[in-house]
Design a protein around this motif. Structure first.
Motif, mmCIF file in Angstrom:
data_model
loop_
_atom_site.group_PDB
_atom_site.id
_atom_site.type_symbol
_atom_site.label_atom_id
_atom_site.label_comp_id
_atom_site.label_asym_id
_atom_site.label_seq_id
_atom_site.Cartn_x
_atom_site.Cartn_y
_atom_site.Cartn_z
ATOM 1 N N LEU A 1 0.851 -1.187 0.000
ATOM 2 C CA LEU A 1 0.000 0.000 0.000
ATOM 3 C C LEU A 1 0.890 1.242 0.000
ATOM 4 C CD1 LEU A 1 -2.628 -1.153 2.647
ATOM 5 C CD2 LEU A 1 -2.631 -1.506 0.164
ATOM 6 N N ILE A 2 0.491 2.256 -0.763
ATOM 7 C CA ILE A 2 1.289 3.473 -0.906
ATOM 8 C C ILE A 2 0.463 4.674 -0.485
ATOM 9 C CG2 ILE A 2 2.403 5.005 -2.579
ATOM 10 C CD1 ILE A 2 3.294 2.494 -4.076
ATOM 11 N N LEU A 3 1.086 5.527 0.333
ATOM 12 C CA LEU A 3 0.485 6.782 0.769
ATOM 13 C C LEU A 3 1.408 7.909 0.339
ATOM 14 C CD1 LEU A 3 -1.671 8.287 2.546
ATOM 15 C CD2 LEU A 3 -0.032 8.026 4.440
ATOM 16 N N TRP B 1 3.071 16.897 0.328
ATOM 17 C CA TRP B 1 3.772 17.773 -0.607
ATOM 18 C C TRP B 1 4.148 17.078 -1.916
ATOM 19 C CZ3 TRP B 1 8.176 15.358 -1.776
ATOM 20 C CH2 TRP B 1 8.725 14.504 -0.821
ATOM 21 N N ALA B 2 3.978 15.765 -1.985
ATOM 22 C CA ALA B 2 4.484 14.977 -3.118
ATOM 23 C C ALA B 2 3.756 15.288 -4.424
ATOM 24 C CB ALA B 2 4.366 13.487 -2.816
ATOM 25 N N ASP B 3 4.478 15.110 -5.502
ATOM 26 C CA ASP B 3 3.927 15.244 -6.860
ATOM 27 C C ASP B 3 3.225 13.936 -7.212
ATOM 28 O OD1 ASP B 3 3.430 15.432 -9.568
ATOM 29 O OD2 ASP B 3 5.497 15.954 -10.123
ATOM 30 N N ARG B 4 1.911 13.941 -7.194
ATOM 31 C CA ARG B 4 1.127 12.734 -7.471
ATOM 32 C C ARG B 4 1.064 12.399 -8.954
ATOM 33 N NH1 ARG B 4 -2.779 11.815 -2.843
ATOM 34 N NH2 ARG B 4 -1.951 13.156 -1.222
ATOM 35 N N ARG C 1 23.535 11.230 0.494
ATOM 36 C CA ARG C 1 22.331 12.003 0.774
ATOM 37 C C ARG C 1 21.121 11.084 0.689
ATOM 38 N NH1 ARG C 1 20.575 17.872 -1.426
ATOM 39 N NH2 ARG C 1 18.478 17.828 -0.606
ATOM 40 N N ILE C 2 20.129 11.376 1.510
ATOM 41 C CA ILE C 2 18.856 10.657 1.408
ATOM 42 C C ILE C 2 17.970 11.449 0.461
ATOM 43 C CG2 ILE C 2 16.806 9.869 2.625
ATOM 44 C CD1 ILE C 2 18.611 9.411 5.064
ATOM 45 N N VAL C 3 17.531 10.797 -0.608
ATOM 46 C CA VAL C 3 16.697 11.431 -1.625
ATOM 47 C C VAL C 3 15.249 11.010 -1.397
ATOM 48 C CG1 VAL C 3 16.268 11.639 -4.106
ATOM 49 C CG2 VAL C 3 18.615 11.506 -3.241
ATOM 50 N N ALA C 4 14.367 11.985 -1.399
ATOM 51 C CA ALA C 4 12.947 11.747 -1.126
ATOM 52 C C ALA C 4 12.263 11.027 -2.282
ATOM 53 C CB ALA C 4 12.247 13.078 -0.860
ATOM 54 N N THR C 5 11.304 10.172 -1.934
ATOM 55 C CA THR C 5 10.460 9.516 -2.931
ATOM 56 C C THR C 5 9.024 10.017 -2.864
ATOM 57 O OG1 THR C 5 9.801 7.701 -1.484
ATOM 58 C CG2 THR C 5 11.850 7.411 -2.762
ATOM 59 N N GLY C 6 8.691 10.765 -1.813
ATOM 60 C CA GLY C 6 7.350 11.316 -1.677
ATOM 61 C C GLY C 6 6.287 10.317 -1.251
ATOM 62 N N ILE C 7 6.715 9.115 -0.867
ATOM 63 C CA ILE C 7 5.728 8.094 -0.485
ATOM 64 C C ILE C 7 6.083 7.463 0.860
ATOM 65 C CG2 ILE C 7 5.060 7.555 -2.856
ATOM 66 C CD1 ILE C 7 6.813 5.040 -2.700
ATOM 67 N N ARG C 8 5.073 6.850 1.434
ATOM 68 C CA ARG C 8 5.204 5.945 2.575
ATOM 69 C C ARG C 8 4.595 4.623 2.122
ATOM 70 N NH1 ARG C 8 5.023 9.015 8.004
ATOM 71 N NH2 ARG C 8 5.590 11.124 7.356
ATOM 72 N N VAL C 9 5.040 3.534 2.706
ATOM 73 C CA VAL C 9 4.556 2.224 2.266
ATOM 74 C C VAL C 9 4.079 1.395 3.449
ATOM 75 C CG1 VAL C 9 5.989 2.133 0.187
ATOM 76 C CG2 VAL C 9 6.888 1.230 2.337
ATOM 77 N N PRO D 1 8.467 8.090 6.103
ATOM 78 C CA PRO D 1 8.773 8.432 4.708
ATOM 79 C C PRO D 1 9.801 7.466 4.121
ATOM 80 C CG PRO D 1 8.985 10.350 6.128
ATOM 81 C CD PRO D 1 8.796 9.170 7.026
ATOM 82 N N LEU D 2 9.625 7.127 2.854
ATOM 83 C CA LEU D 2 10.579 6.268 2.157
ATOM 84 C C LEU D 2 11.606 7.156 1.479
ATOM 85 C CD1 LEU D 2 11.405 3.417 1.232
ATOM 86 C CD2 LEU D 2 9.943 3.742 -0.746
ATOM 87 N N GLY D 3 12.808 7.158 2.022
ATOM 88 C CA GLY D 3 13.914 7.885 1.414
ATOM 89 C C GLY D 3 14.936 6.885 0.926
ATOM 90 N N VAL D 4 15.708 7.261 -0.086
ATOM 91 C CA VAL D 4 16.732 6.380 -0.635
ATOM 92 C C VAL D 4 18.094 7.007 -0.362
ATOM 93 C CG1 VAL D 4 17.670 5.328 -2.725
ATOM 94 C CG2 VAL D 4 15.192 5.503 -2.423
ATOM 95 N N ALA D 5 18.916 6.297 0.403
ATOM 96 C CA ALA D 5 20.271 6.766 0.686
ATOM 97 C C ALA D 5 21.131 6.514 -0.548
ATOM 98 C CB ALA D 5 20.847 6.036 1.900
ATOM 99 N N LEU D 6 21.649 7.572 -1.147
ATOM 100 C CA LEU D 6 22.506 7.466 -2.325
ATOM 101 C C LEU D 6 23.899 7.993 -2.011
ATOM 102 C CD1 LEU D 6 20.125 8.745 -5.171
ATOM 103 C CD2 LEU D 6 20.708 6.378 -4.599
#
Length: 155
Positions: free
Chosen positions: A6-8, A12-15, A53-61, A99-104
Motif C-alpha cells: 500500500l502506498i500513501l 507535498w508529493a507530486d502525485r 544524501r537521502i533522496v525523497a520519494t514522496g511516499i510511505r509504504v 517516509p521512504l527515502g533512498v540513501a545514495l
C-alpha cells in the motif's frame, strides 16, 4: 495471491509521477523515482563525488506482514555514473510507516544531478523468515569448517 504494498503520498508529493513499477515483464525490482520537495524540483539534487544524501520519494509504504522491501541500486546509474547505495540492500521492515527515502552515494569522479522524477533505485519485496536463537556448546562439522573470506577459491 500476490502480496500488495500500500502506498500513501506525502502531502507535498507530486502525485503525477508514476508509482514504483516493473519496467519489463521479467523484472525482479520495481523502479523507484525521486519525488523531490517543491523547493528542490527545479534544480534537482546534486551529489558531489563521495557525497551521501537521502533522496525523497514522496511516499510511505505498508508492506504485508511476513515480507520486507529491499532497496537496491540501479545498475545503469552505478556503472555509468558511480551512483549507488551505501547500505545496499537497504531494508524496509513491514512495521515501518515513515517516509521512504533512498540513501545514495556518488562514487564517481564528477558531480551528478538527480532530477525530479528520475528513477533512482529499485525495490524488491521478499518473504522474511524470523528464526529463534539458542546457545550451544558446539556447532556441527562441515567440509569448509572455519574457512572465511576467500577460502573457497577464485572461481
Amino acid at each position: 495471491m500476490i502480496p500488495e504494498v500500500l502506498i500513501l503520498f506525502e502531502d507535498w508529493a507530486d502525485r503525477g509521477l508514476p508509482l514504483p513499477a516493473y519496467e519489463t515483464p521479467g523484472a525482479a525490482g520495481a523502479d523507484i523515482r525521486a519525488n523531490l520537495p517543491p523547493n528542490e524540483r527545479a534544480e534537482g539534487v546534486t551529489l558531489a563525488p563521495m557525497e551521501r544524501r537521502i533522496v525523497a520519494t514522496g511516499i510511505r509504504v505498508e508492506i504485508p506482514p511476513g515480507f520486507e522491501m529491499q532497496i537496491r541500486p540501479r545498475s545503469g546509474l552505478a556503472t555509468k555514473h558511480g551512483i549507488t547505495l551505501p547500505n545496499t540492500p537497504g531494508t524496509i521492515d513491514s512495521d515501518y510507516r515513515g517516509p521512504l527515502g533512498v540513501a545514495l552515494v556518488n562514487l564517481g569522479p564528477a558531480p551528478y544531478t538527480i532530477h525530479h522524477g528520475d528513477r533512482i533505485a529499485q525495490m524488491i519485496v521478499a518473504p522474511v523468515v524470523q528464526t529463534g536463537f539458542r546457545v550451544v556448546d558446539r556447532l556441527s562439522d562441515t567440509g569448509r569448517g572455519e574457512g572465511g573470506f576467500g577460502s573457497t577459491g577464485r572461481s
